[in-house]
Motif scaffolding. Structure first.
Motif, short mmCIF file in Angstrom:
data_model
loop_
_atom_site.label_atom_id
_atom_site.label_comp_id
_atom_site.label_asym_id
_atom_site.label_seq_id
_atom_site.Cartn_x
_atom_site.Cartn_y
_atom_site.Cartn_z
N ASN A 204 0.75 -1.30 -0.07
CA ASN A 204 0.14 -0.18 0.14
C ASN A 204 0.82 1.16 0.08
OD1 ASN A 204 -2.23 1.71 0.10
ND2 ASN A 204 -2.53 1.55 2.25
N ALA A 205 1.98 1.12 -0.66
CA ALA A 205 3.06 2.27 -0.66
C ALA A 205 2.78 3.23 -1.93
CB ALA A 205 4.43 1.40 -0.84
N GLY A 206 2.33 4.36 -1.57
CA GLY A 206 2.31 5.26 -2.89
C GLY A 206 3.37 5.56 -3.72
N THR A 207 4.49 5.70 -3.16
CA THR A 207 5.73 5.93 -4.02
C THR A 207 6.15 4.77 -4.99
OG1 THR A 207 7.10 5.03 -1.90
CG2 THR A 207 6.83 7.39 -2.29
N VAL A 208 5.66 3.38 -4.43
CA VAL A 208 6.05 2.06 -5.20
C VAL A 208 4.85 2.19 -6.25
CG1 VAL A 208 6.49 -0.31 -5.06
CG2 VAL A 208 7.17 1.02 -3.17
N MET A 209 3.62 2.34 -6.07
CA MET A 209 2.63 2.01 -6.94
C MET A 209 2.76 3.40 -8.01
SD MET A 209 -0.93 2.94 -5.08
CE MET A 209 -0.45 2.04 -3.54
N ARG A 210 3.30 4.34 -7.75
CA ARG A 210 3.14 5.49 -8.54
C ARG A 210 4.50 5.80 -9.20
NH1 ARG A 210 -0.35 8.34 -3.94
NH2 ARG A 210 -2.41 7.62 -4.91
N PHE A 211 5.57 5.36 -8.59
CA PHE A 211 6.97 5.90 -9.19
C PHE A 211 7.53 4.80 -10.24
CE2 PHE A 211 8.77 8.55 -5.04
CZ PHE A 211 7.59 9.53 -5.48
N LEU A 212 6.81 3.60 -9.98
CA LEU A 212 7.58 2.55 -10.69
C LEU A 212 6.72 2.05 -12.05
CD1 LEU A 212 8.74 -0.02 -8.24
CD2 LEU A 212 9.92 1.84 -9.28
N PRO A 213 5.80 2.45 -12.29
CA PRO A 213 5.12 2.52 -13.85
C PRO A 213 5.82 3.20 -14.72
CG PRO A 213 3.11 2.69 -12.36
CD PRO A 213 4.62 2.82 -11.48
N PRO B 168 -5.99 6.60 -5.97
CA PRO B 168 -5.85 7.05 -7.29
C PRO B 168 -4.51 6.82 -8.20
CG PRO B 168 -5.83 8.92 -5.85
CD PRO B 168 -6.08 7.63 -4.85
N LEU B 169 -4.42 6.26 -9.36
CA LEU B 169 -3.34 6.00 -10.31
C LEU B 169 -3.80 6.60 -11.53
CD1 LEU B 169 -1.98 2.56 -9.68
CD2 LEU B 169 -0.61 4.67 -9.29
N HIS B 170 -4.70 7.13 -11.68
CA HIS B 170 -5.23 7.75 -13.17
C HIS B 170 -4.22 8.75 -13.55
CE1 HIS B 170 -6.69 11.33 -11.22
NE2 HIS B 170 -7.22 10.60 -10.17
N GLY B 171 -3.69 9.63 -12.70
CA GLY B 171 -2.71 10.63 -13.18
C GLY B 171 -1.63 10.08 -13.79
N VAL B 172 -1.03 9.11 -13.16
CA VAL B 172 0.16 8.37 -14.02
C VAL B 172 -0.05 7.59 -15.02
CG1 VAL B 172 2.12 6.74 -13.40
CG2 VAL B 172 1.43 8.42 -11.81
N ILE B 173 -1.19 6.83 -14.95
CA ILE B 173 -1.56 6.04 -16.09
C ILE B 173 -1.73 6.86 -17.22
CG2 ILE B 173 -3.52 4.39 -16.97
CD1 ILE B 173 -3.70 3.28 -13.99
N ASP B 174 -2.97 7.81 -17.22
CA ASP B 174 -3.22 8.52 -18.36
C ASP B 174 -2.26 9.43 -18.79
OD1 ASP B 174 -5.70 7.93 -17.90
OD2 ASP B 174 -6.46 9.48 -17.06
N ALA B 175 -1.02 10.04 -18.02
CA ALA B 175 0.11 10.52 -18.55
C ALA B 175 1.01 9.68 -19.29
CB ALA B 175 0.65 11.31 -17.45
N LEU B 176 1.34 8.49 -18.84
CA LEU B 176 2.11 7.60 -19.41
C LEU B 176 1.64 7.09 -20.83
CD1 LEU B 176 3.25 5.27 -16.59
CD2 LEU B 176 4.69 7.02 -17.93
N ARG B 177 0.13 6.99 -21.11
CA ARG B 177 -0.22 6.63 -22.44
C ARG B 177 -0.04 7.95 -23.35
NH1 ARG B 177 -5.72 4.09 -19.66
NH2 ARG B 177 -4.99 1.71 -19.44
N VAL B 178 -0.23 9.06 -22.87
CA VAL B 178 0.08 10.20 -23.65
C VAL B 178 1.55 10.34 -24.12
CG1 VAL B 178 0.26 12.76 -23.79
CG2 VAL B 178 -1.81 11.77 -22.62
N ALA C 144 6.49 11.21 -9.94
CA ALA C 144 6.61 9.71 -10.68
C ALA C 144 7.24 10.30 -12.20
CB ALA C 144 5.08 9.21 -10.84
N LEU C 145 6.56 11.15 -12.81
CA LEU C 145 7.02 11.19 -14.25
C LEU C 145 8.24 11.94 -14.20
CD1 LEU C 145 3.41 12.69 -15.49
CD2 LEU C 145 4.62 10.33 -15.93
N LEU C 146 8.53 12.86 -13.22
CA LEU C 146 9.82 13.35 -13.13
C LEU C 146 11.26 12.67 -13.02
CD1 LEU C 146 9.18 16.80 -11.27
CD2 LEU C 146 8.85 16.57 -13.64
N LEU C 147 10.74 11.74 -12.05
CA LEU C 147 12.15 10.71 -11.66
C LEU C 147 12.69 9.98 -13.04
CD1 LEU C 147 10.66 9.55 -8.39
CD2 LEU C 147 13.01 11.11 -8.71
#
Length: 452
Positions: free
Chosen positions: A116-125, A147-157, A198-201
């Motif tokens: 349930n780690a936000g850094t892991v679920m968001r930084f690693l996709p 919520p993960l939609h911000g990372v998912i949607d951005a990565l698709r773009v 997540a995106l910047l890293l």
């Protein structure tokens, strides 16, 4: 002891019979450790992470990176080098644990447990998008609700292929192609600044780098984005940001190699919070060694917040010395940039001599649990008077009584209940073991602080 009994066990929160007087050495920052691991895994050469935090969240990150092909060797180092880096300690002396991170080509197939780690679920996709092969993400039941939609949607773009069956969350599979185009993307990070971090890293490894434009009305936890930017610069990345004269709400990272570094992790200042609170509510004194003079950690705001609530502090050669005055005052404060501090501040406010209003933290409803609802319910069931507002809590102190303080598998709920237990006899913390998420030795550290 069975797993179920661990999660239902009740821990008698120690009652303080007098003023606390202790020195408490706090382990390393989770936020710095997990960012450091990601950057080291993306580097073009091996690096060191010294004095890392060993907790559930950081071990989940390390294990996930290992599953992607990164070698992480755990050693005990006899010395550490000075780094001079904000976000990491400027000096490191003596023995301590060190992780040697040796990056290899990222690859799948792999299955990553994010807990349930936000850094892991968001930084690693984004990292998985750079891998060669499919990478499946799964985790605890609560992780499905975050919520993960911000990372998912951005990565698709930006060119990634992700299967999530329209959930905008876990479980999901990232089909890594060995590289990612990158480019410009708009994102609403109102629910979590981790979407931007997540995106910047990973952005230096994107073919075009990245331009991230935040479109939401609010942006919580800005210090964590500043931490991300600072750590990126320390590994050689070029970052333009609003803080240094860039366009408002826009971050740009140019494509470049990521350098292997030798980083020493600062103490986790947010994990120091309950110990400082102990000095405040008991009219005692607590010293936290190695408190940095300058840092991007949100926990540094405690020096101002807890001073306003009735204490005083000084940075000395021994560390941060915080002293309670014997009185605890209410506070009206916007915690939008430091939301993770809210649970313990609410606990202190519940035993103060005047009302408090905690504002700017609507996003806490989406954390490990709905922290606003949980704090309201648990404090009120002890006799308190807490009500939710649109973006926070209103707390009117009342005499509290003993009872069970439920944690909802949330480490900061457990520490908040423990602070109340210092001044209210008969508090029992349900599942204090959840503190292992970021502070594995909390029960021992707490009782040792009290001399129990």
């Amino acid at each position: 002891m069975t797993e179920s009994s661990v999660h239902t066990a009740r821990w008698p929160a120690p009652y303080a019979s007098g003023a606390v007087d202790a020195t408490v050495t706090v382990p390393g920052s989770k936020s710095v450790t997990n960012r450091g691991l990601v950057l080291a895994a993306l580097a073009a050469e091996p690096g060191w992470l010294r004095r890392p935090l060993r907790s559930r969240d950081t071990l989940l990150m390390a294990d996930a990176l290992r599953a992607l092909g990164v070698r992480i060797e755990e050693t005990v180092s006899s010395s550490s080098s000075a780094t001079g880096d904000p976000g990491v300690a400027s000096e490191a002396e003596g023995a301590g644990e060190a992780w040697r991170v040796i990056p290899y080509g990222l690859h799948g197939p792999a299955t990553l447990d994010v807990g349930n780690a936000g850094t892991v679920m968001r930084f690693l996709p984004p990292v998985a998008a750079l891998a060669d092969g499919p990478v499946r993400f799964d985790g605890d039941p609560r992780s499905y609700e975050r919520p993960l939609h911000g990372v998912i949607d951005a990565l698709r773009v930006l060119g990634a292929r992700i299967e999530d069956e329209g959930r905008g969350g876990l479980p999901l599979t990232v089909h890594g192609g060995g590289a990612l185009d990158g480019g410009s993307v708009e994102i609403d990070a109102s629910s979590s600044s981790q979407f931007i971090s997540a995106l910047l890293l990973s952005a230096p490894r994107f073919n075009q780098g990245v331009e991230v434009r935040h479109t939401g009305a609010t942006l919580p936890s800005l210090p964590h984005i500043r931490m991300t930017v600072d750590m990126l610069r320390r590994v050689g990345a070029q970052v333009d940001e609003p803080e240094t004269g860039g366009e408002p709400n826009v971050w740009r990272v140019s494509p470049s190699a990521v350098l292997g570094r030798d980083l020493t992790v600062e103490p986790d200042l947010s994990n120091a919070q309950p110990f400082l609170a102990a000095a405040l509510v008991t009219g005692g004194r607590v010293t936290i060694p190695d408190w940095p003079e300058a840092t991007t950690q949100p926990g540094d705001a405690l020096r101002t917040i807890f001073t306003e609530m009735g204490g005083s502090c000084a940075l000395t050669q021994q560390g941060l010395v915080f002293t309670g005055s014997g009185r605890v005052h209410g506070i009206d404060v916007d915690l939008g940039e430091v939301g993770e501090l809210t649970p313990v501040i609410a606990a202190v406010a519940a035993v103060a001599d005047s009302p408090s209003t905690l504002r700017g933290v609507a996003h806490l409803r989406l954390h490990e649990t709905d922290r606003l609802a949980a704090l309201t319910k648990e404090i009120n069931e002890l006799g308190g008077d807490v009500s939710e507002t649109a973006d926070g809590l209103r707390i009117r102190p009342r005499p509290l009584h003993g009872g069970v303080f439920h944690t909802y598998d949330d480490h900061r709920m457990a520490t908040a209940g423990s602070v109340i237990g210092l001044t209210v006899e008969g508090i029992e913390i349900e599942n204090v073991a959840t503190t292992a998420k970021t502070l594995p030795d909390f029960p021992r550290m707490w009782t040792e602080m009290l001399g129990v």
